[in-house]
Design a protein around this motif. Structure first.
Motif, PDB file in Angstrom:
ATOM      1  N   ASP A  57       0.867  -1.183   0.000  1.00 14.84           N
ATOM      2  CA  ASP A  57       0.000   0.000   0.000  1.00 14.84           C
ATOM      3  C   ASP A  57       0.904   1.234   0.000  1.00 14.84           C
ATOM      4  O   ASP A  57       2.092   1.140  -0.316  1.00 14.84           O
ATOM      5  CB  ASP A  57      -0.955  -0.003   1.205  1.00 14.84           C
ATOM      6  N   GLU A  58       0.349   2.380   0.381  1.00 11.25           N
ATOM      7  CA  GLU A  58       1.154   3.599   0.340  1.00 11.25           C
ATOM      8  C   GLU A  58       2.325   3.576   1.328  1.00 11.25           C
ATOM      9  O   GLU A  58       3.294   4.331   1.187  1.00 11.25           O
ATOM     10  CB  GLU A  58       0.282   4.827   0.621  1.00 11.25           C
ATOM     11  N   ASN A  59       2.242   2.699   2.321  1.00  6.19           N
ATOM     12  CA  ASN A  59       3.300   2.627   3.332  1.00  6.19           C
ATOM     13  C   ASN A  59       4.220   1.422   3.165  1.00  6.19           C
ATOM     14  O   ASN A  59       5.265   1.344   3.807  1.00  6.19           O
ATOM     15  CB  ASN A  59       2.684   2.582   4.737  1.00  6.19           C
ATOM     16  N   ARG A  60       3.820   0.476   2.326  1.00  6.93           N
ATOM     17  CA  ARG A  60       4.611  -0.745   2.150  1.00  6.93           C
ATOM     18  C   ARG A  60       4.769  -1.043   0.666  1.00  6.93           C
ATOM     19  O   ARG A  60       3.830  -0.888  -0.104  1.00  6.93           O
ATOM     20  CB  ARG A  60       3.924  -1.944   2.829  1.00  6.93           C
ATOM     21  N   ARG A  61       5.953  -1.464   0.283  1.00  5.70           N
ATOM     22  CA  ARG A  61       6.194  -1.768  -1.126  1.00  5.70           C
ATOM     23  C   ARG A  61       5.514  -3.078  -1.502  1.00  5.70           C
ATOM     24  O   ARG A  61       5.344  -3.979  -0.678  1.00  5.70           O
ATOM     25  CB  ARG A  61       7.686  -1.861  -1.408  1.00  5.70           C
ATOM     26  N   GLN A  62       5.136  -3.184  -2.764  1.00  4.74           N
ATOM     27  CA  GLN A  62       4.569  -4.426  -3.295  1.00  4.74           C
ATOM     28  C   GLN A  62       5.679  -5.456  -3.453  1.00  4.74           C
ATOM     29  O   GLN A  62       6.773  -5.143  -3.904  1.00  4.74           O
ATOM     30  CB  GLN A  62       3.912  -4.156  -4.656  1.00  4.74           C
ATOM     31  N   ARG A  63       5.400  -6.693  -3.041  1.00  2.36           N
ATOM     32  CA  ARG A  63       6.403  -7.751  -3.156  1.00  2.36           C
ATOM     33  C   ARG A  63       6.421  -8.312  -4.580  1.00  2.36           C
ATOM     34  O   ARG A  63       5.482  -8.154  -5.347  1.00  2.36           O
ATOM     35  CB  ARG A  63       6.089  -8.887  -2.180  1.00  2.36           C
ATOM     36  N   GLY A  64       7.489  -9.009  -4.900  1.00  7.51           N
ATOM     37  CA  GLY A  64       7.601  -9.646  -6.212  1.00  7.51           C
ATOM     38  C   GLY A  64       6.866 -10.967  -6.285  1.00  7.51           C
ATOM     39  O   GLY A  64       6.895 -11.641  -7.316  1.00  7.51           O
ATOM     40  N   PHE A  65       6.212 -11.336  -5.208  1.00  7.77           N
ATOM     41  CA  PHE A  65       5.449 -12.580  -5.172  1.00  7.77           C
ATOM     42  C   PHE A  65       4.073 -12.307  -4.584  1.00  7.77           C
ATOM     43  O   PHE A  65       3.830 -11.249  -3.994  1.00  7.77           O
ATOM     44  CB  PHE A  65       6.177 -13.653  -4.365  1.00  7.77           C
ATOM     45  N   GLU A  66       3.174 -13.249  -4.752  1.00  2.98           N
ATOM     46  CA  GLU A  66       1.808 -13.089  -4.263  1.00  2.98           C
ATOM     47  C   GLU A  66       1.215 -14.443  -3.904  1.00  2.98           C
ATOM     48  O   GLU A  66       1.716 -15.482  -4.335  1.00  2.98           O
ATOM     49  CB  GLU A  66       0.941 -12.428  -5.337  1.00  2.98           C
ATOM     50  N   ILE A  67       0.155 -14.417  -3.101  1.00  2.00           N
ATOM     51  CA  ILE A  67      -0.578 -15.636  -2.780  1.00  2.00           C
ATOM     52  C   ILE A  67      -1.785 -15.714  -3.696  1.00  2.00           C
ATOM     53  O   ILE A  67      -2.525 -14.746  -3.845  1.00  2.00           O
ATOM     54  CB  ILE A  67      -1.045 -15.647  -1.309  1.00  2.00           C
ATOM     55  N   ARG A  68      -1.956 -16.876  -4.313  1.00  2.00           N
ATOM     56  CA  ARG A  68      -3.128 -17.082  -5.166  1.00  2.00           C
ATOM     57  C   ARG A  68      -3.895 -18.301  -4.683  1.00  2.00           C
ATOM     58  O   ARG A  68      -3.310 -19.279  -4.195  1.00  2.00           O
ATOM     59  CB  ARG A  68      -2.734 -17.319  -6.623  1.00  2.00           C
ATOM     60  N   ARG A  69      -5.203 -18.228  -4.846  1.00  2.00           N
ATOM     61  CA  ARG A  69      -6.038 -19.396  -4.578  1.00  2.00           C
ATOM     62  C   ARG A  69      -6.123 -20.207  -5.866  1.00  2.00           C
ATOM     63  O   ARG A  69      -6.614 -19.728  -6.875  1.00  2.00           O
ATOM     64  CB  ARG A  69      -7.439 -18.992  -4.127  1.00  2.00           C
ATOM     65  N   VAL A  70      -5.633 -21.424  -5.841  1.00  2.00           N
ATOM     66  CA  VAL A  70      -5.651 -22.300  -7.013  1.00  2.00           C
ATOM     67  C   VAL A  70      -5.971 -23.721  -6.583  1.00  2.00           C
ATOM     68  O   VAL A  70      -5.589 -24.155  -5.498  1.00  2.00           O
ATOM     69  CB  VAL A  70      -4.299 -22.294  -7.769  1.00  2.00           C
ATOM     70  N   ALA A  71      -6.698 -24.440  -7.452  1.00  2.00           N
ATOM     71  CA  ALA A  71      -6.970 -25.861  -7.234  1.00  2.00           C
ATOM     72  C   ALA A  71      -7.482 -26.152  -5.827  1.00  2.00           C
ATOM     73  O   ALA A  71      -7.119 -27.152  -5.216  1.00  2.00           O
ATOM     74  CB  ALA A  71      -5.708 -26.681  -7.516  1.00  2.00           C
ATOM     75  N   GLY A  72      -8.318 -25.265  -5.295  1.00  4.21           N
ATOM     76  CA  GLY A  72      -8.908 -25.495  -3.984  1.00  4.21           C
ATOM     77  C   GLY A  72      -8.000 -25.211  -2.809  1.00  4.21           C
ATOM     78  O   GLY A  72      -8.326 -25.552  -1.653  1.00  4.21           O
ATOM     79  N   GLY A  73      -6.865 -24.591  -3.055  1.00  2.86           N
ATOM     80  CA  GLY A  73      -5.945 -24.277  -1.966  1.00  2.86           C
ATOM     81  C   GLY A  73      -5.183 -23.002  -2.274  1.00  2.86           C
ATOM     82  O   GLY A  73      -5.637 -22.167  -3.059  1.00  2.86           O
ATOM     83  N   PHE A  74      -4.011 -22.853  -1.647  1.00  2.00           N
ATOM     84  CA  PHE A  74      -3.223 -21.631  -1.828  1.00  2.00           C
ATOM     85  C   PHE A  74      -1.783 -21.975  -2.170  1.00  2.00           C
ATOM     86  O   PHE A  74      -1.228 -22.962  -1.697  1.00  2.00           O
ATOM     87  CB  PHE A  74      -3.257 -20.782  -0.551  1.00  2.00           C
ATOM     88  N   ARG A  75      -1.195 -21.111  -3.014  1.00  2.00           N
ATOM     89  CA  ARG A  75       0.218 -21.236  -3.349  1.00  2.00           C
ATOM     90  C   ARG A  75       0.820 -19.848  -3.467  1.00  2.00           C
ATOM     91  O   ARG A  75       0.113 -18.867  -3.716  1.00  2.00           O
ATOM     92  CB  ARG A  75       0.421 -21.966  -4.679  1.00  2.00           C
ATOM     93  N   ILE A  76       2.137 -19.777  -3.293  1.00  2.00           N
ATOM     94  CA  ILE A  76       2.861 -18.530  -3.509  1.00  2.00           C
ATOM     95  C   ILE A  76       3.465 -18.574  -4.910  1.00  2.00           C
ATOM     96  O   ILE A  76       4.148 -19.539  -5.277  1.00  2.00           O
ATOM     97  CB  ILE A  76       3.969 -18.344  -2.453  1.00  2.00           C
ATOM     98  N   PHE A  77       3.178 -17.538  -5.709  1.00  2.00           N
ATOM     99  CA  PHE A  77       3.676 -17.433  -7.070  1.00  2.00           C
ATOM    100  C   PHE A  77       4.464 -16.135  -7.217  1.00  2.00           C
ATOM    101  O   PHE A  77       4.225 -15.172  -6.489  1.00  2.00           O
ATOM    102  CB  PHE A  77       2.526 -17.385  -8.086  1.00  2.00           C
ATOM    103  N   SER A  78       5.365 -16.109  -8.200  1.00  2.00           N
ATOM    104  CA  SER A  78       5.965 -14.826  -8.563  1.00  2.00           C
ATOM    105  C   SER A  78       4.838 -13.960  -9.127  1.00  2.00           C
ATOM    106  O   SER A  78       3.928 -14.462  -9.781  1.00  2.00           O
ATOM    107  CB  SER A  78       7.088 -15.001  -9.583  1.00  2.00           C
TER     108      SER A  78
END
Length: 209
Positions: A57-78
Motif C-alpha cells: 500500500d502507500e506505506n509498504r512496497r509491493q512484493r515480487g510474489f503473491e498468494i493465489r487461490r488455485v486448485a482449492g488451496g493456496f500457493r505462492i507465485f511470482s
C-alpha cells in the motif's frame, strides 16, 4: 503447537509462509490448519493478511510474489507483473516445456473432457498417442473410464493441471470452447479408423495391466 485461540501473530503468519514456500502444490486451509494447530477461520484471516502485505500500500512496497487461490488451496507465485523478467531468467530447463502438439492436445482434453483418444485425434487431425503418454507422465491428465460405445479410454485433466495453470477450477478456463471442432468431427476420420484407434487403445490398456 500454535494456540488458535489467540489473535493472528507473526508466528502464525510465518508458519503459513514456511509451508507454502516448501510446497510444490496448492495447500488447502484444512491442511494449513492441521499443520499449525489452528482453526480454518484463523488460516483464512492469516492468508488475507499475508495477501494484503504482499500487495503493499502507500506505506509498504509491493512484493515480487503473491498468494493465489488455485486448485482449492493456496500457493505462492511470482507476481504476474514480472512474468517477462522471470521468463528471461528461466533460460534453463527448456526441454521440460510441453511441445506445441502436447499443448494443443491438452487444450482439447481440457475443454472436451472426458474425451477418448480417437476423438482427440479426430479434432487435431493427427495421431496423439505420443503426446497422450507425455501428458499422463507429467500428471496433467488421467484415465477417466471408458467410452460406452467403443470401450476406448477416456481422459480428463487432473488437480495438478489446475495447479500448474494457476486455476481454482475448470470454470476459470478462458471461454474458447465454442471455437473447438465438435466431437462429431470424428466422423471425418472415418468410422473404420476410429474403431481401429479404439481397439488399439484397449489392447494397450490390457498390455499395461
Amino acid at each position: 503447537m500454535i494456540d488458535g485461540s489467540t489473535m493472528i501473530d507473526d508466528e502464525i503468519l510465518a508458519g503459513i509462509e514456511a509451508v507454502l514456500m516448501v510446497s510444490d502444490s496448492a495447500v488447502s486451509t484444512a491442511d494449513l490448519a492441521s499443520a499449525l494447530g489452528i482453526d480454518e477461520d484463523t488460516v483464512t484471516s492469516a492468508i488475507a493478511a499475508l495477501k494484503a502485505d504482499y500487495d503493499g500500500d502507500e506505506n509498504r512496497r509491493q512484493r515480487g510474489f503473491e498468494i493465489r487461490r488455485v486448485a482449492g488451496g493456496f500457493r505462492i507465485f511470482s507476481r504476474g507483473d514480472y512474468r517477462d523478467i522471470v521468463s528471461d531468467f528461466l533460460t534453463t530447463g527448456q526441454s521440460a516445456k510441453l511441445s506445441q502438439a502436447a499443448l494443443e492436445t491438452l487444450a482439447v482434453i481440457a475443454y472436451r473432457q472426458p474425451i477418448s483418444r480417437p476423438r482427440i485425434a479426430a479434432i487435431r487431425g493427427v495421431s496423439v498417442d505420443g503426446v497422450i503418454r507425455t501428458l499422463l507422465l507429467r500428471g496433467l491428465i488421467v484415465e477417466a473410464g471408458k467410452e460406452a460405445t467403443t470401450s476406448a479410454l477416456l481422459y480428463a485433466t487432473t488437480h495438478q493441471f489446475l495447479d500448474v495453470l494457476g486455476l481454482d477450477s475448470l470454470d476459470d478456463l478462458p471461454d474458447i470452447a465454442p471455437y473447438l471442432p465438435e466431437d462429431s468431427g470424428v466422423d471425418e476420420f472415418g468410422a473404420e479408423t476410429a474403431e481401429v484407434l479404439a481397439q488399439d487403445e484397449s489392447e494397450m490398456s490390457r498390455d499395461d495391466d
